[in-house]
Design an enzyme around this catalytic site. Structure first.
Site, PDB file in Angstrom:
ATOM      1  N   GLU A 129       0.717  -1.035  -0.054  1.00  0.00           N
ATOM      2  CA  GLU A 129      -0.067   0.148   0.184  1.00  0.00           C
ATOM      3  C   GLU A 129       0.857   1.410  -0.142  1.00  0.00           C
ATOM      4  OE1 GLU A 129      -4.316  -0.554   0.552  1.00  0.00           O
ATOM      5  OE2 GLU A 129      -2.843  -0.870  -0.751  1.00  0.00           O
ATOM      6  N   THR A 182      -4.990   7.433  -5.036  1.00  0.00           N
ATOM      7  CA  THR A 182      -5.512   7.416  -3.628  1.00  0.00           C
ATOM      8  C   THR A 182      -4.638   8.581  -3.671  1.00  0.00           C
ATOM      9  OG1 THR A 182      -5.811   5.126  -3.365  1.00  0.00           O
ATOM     10  CG2 THR A 182      -4.923   6.546  -2.118  1.00  0.00           C
TER      11      THR A 182
END
Length: 310
Positions: A129, A182
């Site tokens: 991530e 993101t």
């Protein structure tokens, strides 16, 4: 086992009030992955189908997560190959990078005889991530690995609580076919919030957790309110206000941005209501001539699961 085939589930993170700390696991949306032992040491990504993503281990989230895990173990005299079959689009807001990161560490852990628990694996998947978004958040990888709902109580030290889902709770997720990275979605956020907003947000996080434990669907719905992030991010998503209002009009308990967007989720009680919400959401985007994908799913209680192993 020398080879394992996995289902790597999609996830919804934040859940309105729980920015970076709350997430849930979807049951029927996700990727597939094959992990096998190899005579060549290290980790290699040998095939990616369904997405244009890097095969280089250090540039791929699954490779980075796997390397982070292997770095904590005694050196092995063999390595691993990973094949990824992507069905979750990158930038969709339903945990595309988390599915790959979680699948890689889960698969290798299984082939090594489970030296780590599922909860232990979260810390390694978080490194994938970090590569994807610049931030090692756990609100997608935790539910992908543990199933159900997860609450990240603390990042330092990492402290994750898994919460069972009420039986009749369903999620409807619509993904307008635009990509919202993101990192871009994070760039619009403020670094400071007012005390008034923070107090409201804390109350909703507590209310949502309490609603899940007590199976109080109405409390779950009342708590799905985001005072801090949604007002800033919703302007990046076409038709957001209309989709959200449509969801409520068709029986949703609550609705909001899935992860960093552009997907929008609604939680509801019962599959019939979830299907009705999906139909109504679809009509909004059809009128806007905007392509979309839609998912109706129970909450997945298991997380990553084995499809085949030999």
């Amino acid at each position: 086992m020398t080879q394992i085939k996995l289902f790597c589930p999609a996830t919804i993170a934040n859940l309105s009030c729980g920015f970076d700390v709350l997430g849930l696991c979807l049951d029927n949306a996700g990727d597939e992955m094959i992990v096998r032992k190899s005579d060549q040491k290290g980790v290699r990504i040998t095939k990616i189908v369904g997405a244009d993503l890097p095969l280089e281990t250090e540039k791929n989230v699954s490779g980075v997560a796997a390397l982070a895990m292997l770095a904590t173990l005694d050196e092995l005299d063999f390595g691993f190959e990973i094949e990824i079959y992507k069905h979750i689009k990158a930038g969709s807001g339903i945990g595309s990078s988390a599915a790959s990161s979680a699948g890689a560490v889960f698969g290798i852990n299984e082939l090594l005889g489970r030296p780590y628990s599922r909860k232990d694996l979260v810390q390694f998947a978080m490194q994938g991530e970090k590569l994807a978004s610049g931030n090692a958040h756990a609100d997608n990888v935790a539910p992908a690995l543990l199933g159900g709902f997860t609450l990240v109580r603390s990042y330092d030290p990492l402290d994750i609580i898994r919460i069972d889902s009420p039986e009749e709770l369903y999620a409807t997720v619509v993904h307008p076919q635009i990509e919202l990275k993101t990192s871009d979605a994070r760039s619009v956020l403020k670094q400071n919030v007012s005390l008034k907003s923070a107090i409201m947000q804390w109350g909703n996080v507590g209310g949502l957790v309490a609603g899940l434990y007590t199976k109080d669907y109405e409390l779950i719905g009342r708590s799905l309110h985001d005072e801090i992030v949604e007002p800033l991010r919703s302007v990046l998503i076409p038709g957001f206000d209309q989709i959200k209002q449509t969801a409520y009009e068709n029986g949703a308990l609550g609705s909001g941005i899935s992860g960093s967007g552009p997907s929008i989720f609604a939680l509801s009680r019962g599959k019939n209501t979830a299907d009705q919400i999906a139909k109504a959401m679809s009509e909004v985007y059809e009128k806007m001539n905007l392509p979309y994908e839609i998912h109706v799913s129970k909450i997945n209680p298991d997380g990553v699961r084995i499809l085949e192993g030999n």
